[in-house]
Design an enzyme around this catalytic site. Sequence first.
Site, PDB file in Angstrom:
ATOM      1  N   ASP A 185     -26.258 -44.348 -77.866  1.00  0.00           N
ATOM      2  CA  ASP A 185     -27.666 -44.093 -78.203  1.00  0.00           C
ATOM      3  C   ASP A 185     -28.401 -45.420 -78.110  1.00  0.00           C
ATOM      4  O   ASP A 185     -28.228 -46.293 -78.968  1.00  0.00           O
ATOM      5  CB  ASP A 185     -27.791 -43.501 -79.614  1.00  0.00           C
ATOM      6  CG  ASP A 185     -29.230 -43.096 -79.945  1.00  0.00           C
ATOM      7  OD1 ASP A 185     -30.159 -43.630 -79.315  1.00  0.00           O
ATOM      8  OD2 ASP A 185     -29.417 -42.246 -80.829  1.00  0.00           O
ATOM      9  N   ARG A 247     -29.693 -28.531 -77.558  1.00  0.00           N
ATOM     10  CA  ARG A 247     -30.599 -27.819 -76.670  1.00  0.00           C
ATOM     11  C   ARG A 247     -29.855 -27.382 -75.411  1.00  0.00           C
ATOM     12  O   ARG A 247     -29.102 -28.159 -74.816  1.00  0.00           O
ATOM     13  CB  ARG A 247     -31.782 -28.713 -76.264  1.00  0.00           C
ATOM     14  CG  ARG A 247     -32.808 -28.866 -77.366  1.00  0.00           C
ATOM     15  CD  ARG A 247     -33.624 -27.581 -77.528  1.00  0.00           C
ATOM     16  NE  ARG A 247     -34.493 -27.611 -78.690  1.00  0.00           N
ATOM     17  CZ  ARG A 247     -34.184 -27.121 -79.878  1.00  0.00           C
ATOM     18  NH1 ARG A 247     -32.999 -26.580 -80.091  1.00  0.00           N
ATOM     19  NH2 ARG A 247     -35.054 -27.166 -80.867  1.00  0.00           N
ATOM     20  N   GLU A 276     -32.425 -17.787 -73.684  1.00  0.00           N
ATOM     21  CA  GLU A 276     -31.910 -17.116 -74.882  1.00  0.00           C
ATOM     22  C   GLU A 276     -32.707 -15.845 -75.165  1.00  0.00           C
ATOM     23  O   GLU A 276     -33.935 -15.917 -75.308  1.00  0.00           O
ATOM     24  CB  GLU A 276     -31.964 -18.070 -76.077  1.00  0.00           C
ATOM     25  CG  GLU A 276     -31.069 -19.284 -75.909  1.00  0.00           C
ATOM     26  CD  GLU A 276     -31.124 -20.252 -77.096  1.00  0.00           C
ATOM     27  OE1 GLU A 276     -31.958 -20.021 -77.996  1.00  0.00           O
ATOM     28  OE2 GLU A 276     -30.341 -21.206 -77.110  1.00  0.00           O
ATOM     29  N   HIS A 298     -27.251 -19.241 -81.080  1.00  0.00           N
ATOM     30  CA  HIS A 298     -28.222 -20.203 -81.614  1.00  0.00           C
ATOM     31  C   HIS A 298     -28.265 -20.122 -83.147  1.00  0.00           C
ATOM     32  O   HIS A 298     -29.306 -19.854 -83.751  1.00  0.00           O
ATOM     33  CB  HIS A 298     -29.615 -19.967 -81.038  1.00  0.00           C
ATOM     34  CG  HIS A 298     -30.500 -21.181 -81.117  1.00  0.00           C
ATOM     35  ND1 HIS A 298     -31.469 -21.466 -80.202  1.00  0.00           N
ATOM     36  CD2 HIS A 298     -30.562 -22.197 -82.032  1.00  0.00           C
ATOM     37  CE1 HIS A 298     -32.096 -22.580 -80.515  1.00  0.00           C
ATOM     38  NE2 HIS A 298     -31.550 -23.044 -81.631  1.00  0.00           N
ATOM     39  N   LEU A 299     -27.124 -20.385 -83.757  1.00  0.00           N
ATOM     40  CA  LEU A 299     -27.003 -20.298 -85.216  1.00  0.00           C
ATOM     41  C   LEU A 299     -27.078 -21.653 -85.906  1.00  0.00           C
ATOM     42  O   LEU A 299     -26.900 -21.737 -87.115  1.00  0.00           O
ATOM     43  CB  LEU A 299     -25.669 -19.634 -85.586  1.00  0.00           C
ATOM     44  CG  LEU A 299     -25.457 -18.199 -85.110  1.00  0.00           C
ATOM     45  CD1 LEU A 299     -24.077 -17.693 -85.556  1.00  0.00           C
ATOM     46  CD2 LEU A 299     -26.548 -17.285 -85.640  1.00  0.00           C
ATOM     47  N   GLY A 300     -27.362 -22.718 -85.151  1.00  0.00           N
ATOM     48  CA  GLY A 300     -27.335 -24.053 -85.733  1.00  0.00           C
ATOM     49  C   GLY A 300     -28.187 -24.222 -86.974  1.00  0.00           C
ATOM     50  O   GLY A 300     -27.809 -24.932 -87.903  1.00  0.00           O
ATOM     51  N   ALA A 301     -29.354 -23.578 -87.004  1.00  0.00           N
ATOM     52  CA  ALA A 301     -30.234 -23.698 -88.164  1.00  0.00           C
ATOM     53  C   ALA A 301     -30.250 -22.434 -89.004  1.00  0.00           C
ATOM     54  O   ALA A 301     -31.075 -22.302 -89.909  1.00  0.00           O
ATOM     55  CB  ALA A 301     -31.651 -24.018 -87.699  1.00  0.00           C
TER      56      ALA A 301
END
Length: 596
Positions: A185, A247, A276, A298-301
């Site tokens: 990074d 993403r 999606e 898409h269950l990350g949040a």
Amino acid sequence: MSPSATSDLPISPSPFRPRILVPEKVSADGLALLTDLYEVDIRTGLAPDELISLIPSYQALIVRSETKVTAAVLQAGRKLKVVARAGVGVDNIDVSAATAQGIIVVNSPSGNIVAAAEHTVALLLATARNVGRADGTLKSGKWERARLVGVEVGRKTLGIIGLGKVGMKVARMAIGLGMKVISMDPYASPDLARQAGVALVEKLGDLLPVVDFLTIHTPLLASTLNLLGEAEFQTMKPTARVLNVARGGVYNEDALLKALDEGWIVGAGIDVFTAEPPAPDSSAARLAAHPKVVATPHLGASTVEAQENVSMDVCAQVLEILRGGLPTAAVNAPLILPEEYRKLQPFVRLVERMGSLYTQHFVGGKGGMIGGRRFELVYQGELAGVGNTRPLFAALVKGLVSSISDSGGRDVNIVNATLIAKEKGIIINETHIRESEGLVYASLVTLRSYGTAGEHGDGQKTQVIDGYVSGRNIYISKLDRFAANFTPEGTLVVLHNYDEPGKIGSVGMVLGKHGVNIRFMHVASLDPETKLELARTQSETASESGVSQDKENGNGNRDPANEALMILGVDGGVTKEVLDDLGKPEGILNVSLVRL
């Protein structure tokens, strides 16, 4: 998690209730912050054309990831002040179009950090132990224990691309599992990485060949789209596994399919896709169905806590923006960190009042104009060390135009302030002076205005206003050439006069006659520097003529060194008749009315 937008502004219902459209399911805990003051319409399942037809009536739009906030939607939303994304990514919002129209876009960059990090670790363990395949085969009546031998994650190496808040949380969790963590990074702090036990590398080529697991936590930008393709996958260990809870599109999906089929890597845990839900027969759909992939929708949040957090966060920011305050996570403006917000908030109020005081006293009171003038904001002391002063810039623009615009400056925000200043012909520069030697206050803000000599009929080329903050209180310490110390609030009458006996009494009599009560009075004399300059000028004049000279100023022969400002905080209606009566006595040079 408490809301990250805070304010000292009072909450007071208005007869006109701004409308907020919520076309997706958003936690009721956050919406409860808005329902007492605003009309909140929850309209789920809107088609794109329905959204465009409805949006002209709304001042705010709160979405998650499904609603596409296109340029057409934003153009139709003529009243929109803010679009809020209840989550992190804003891929579904045309941020450039919003910025061009002065619409603030906010998100919640920290509300789902824990949820996203935990889901990453869940996929890491699931891919390591073949949890997805084991569950599927067992449910279908098979017992394939021998075929589903996994690996331990302890003593393995996890590579992290993007060591932001989520990436750092994943790193700490992985270290807790006994893993070695390395990261790439270019924006990461080496000191923070070192303290967390994370080794930093400079290039992908230094990272990919040595990791057993790889996770990516970056936004989807032009520089991160298809960041990993065939060439990158071929450099990895054949036993490596990749994860994505960030993403879709960071991994090239076709390349990832080939990497799994060719055996370049052994598995993947994927939560996000380029489309999606994935379209039938698409690369994303084939990836989700691949036997070597553990896929989630898409269950990350998607935790109860995260949904509450992001809802509270963005709804608090919407509340703040509609009340004229500052957001803490504007996507199309520099991010305002909570500690910066707390430090800046009183200075934002101060600078806005300084701008309004300037317009009303120097322009309204002396018949000048702000268009075409050049302004300079000077920050001295501790405030000069704050990197993000965009809110102060916006506050000045808001203050300068508030008393001369139909909206009272309520349409000015940190996104469109530069555009509005340009439209008004206002040039604003900012100067940071960190040296505090000789500074009485911890921080001092100076507003200077430059124009042509004699523009205001007083021969002054430059006007100056100084201000400072003490605790949560704001003060003006200099107004033009006069040393002062008053709070810029309420209705003020500012008299430029000669400081002579009887002036205070005559002013009090005029205000008393008109039923205007005086709350406070402050007399500001010339600052020492101006007095020295006047004394030097008079001395030079006397020396040249051989006699003592007094400067004529339209009120008899009076010494300009005796000029002063009388600043009155008043209650009651101050009409033009009151101002005219105040300006009649001899020795009164100018009277201005300021409402702050």
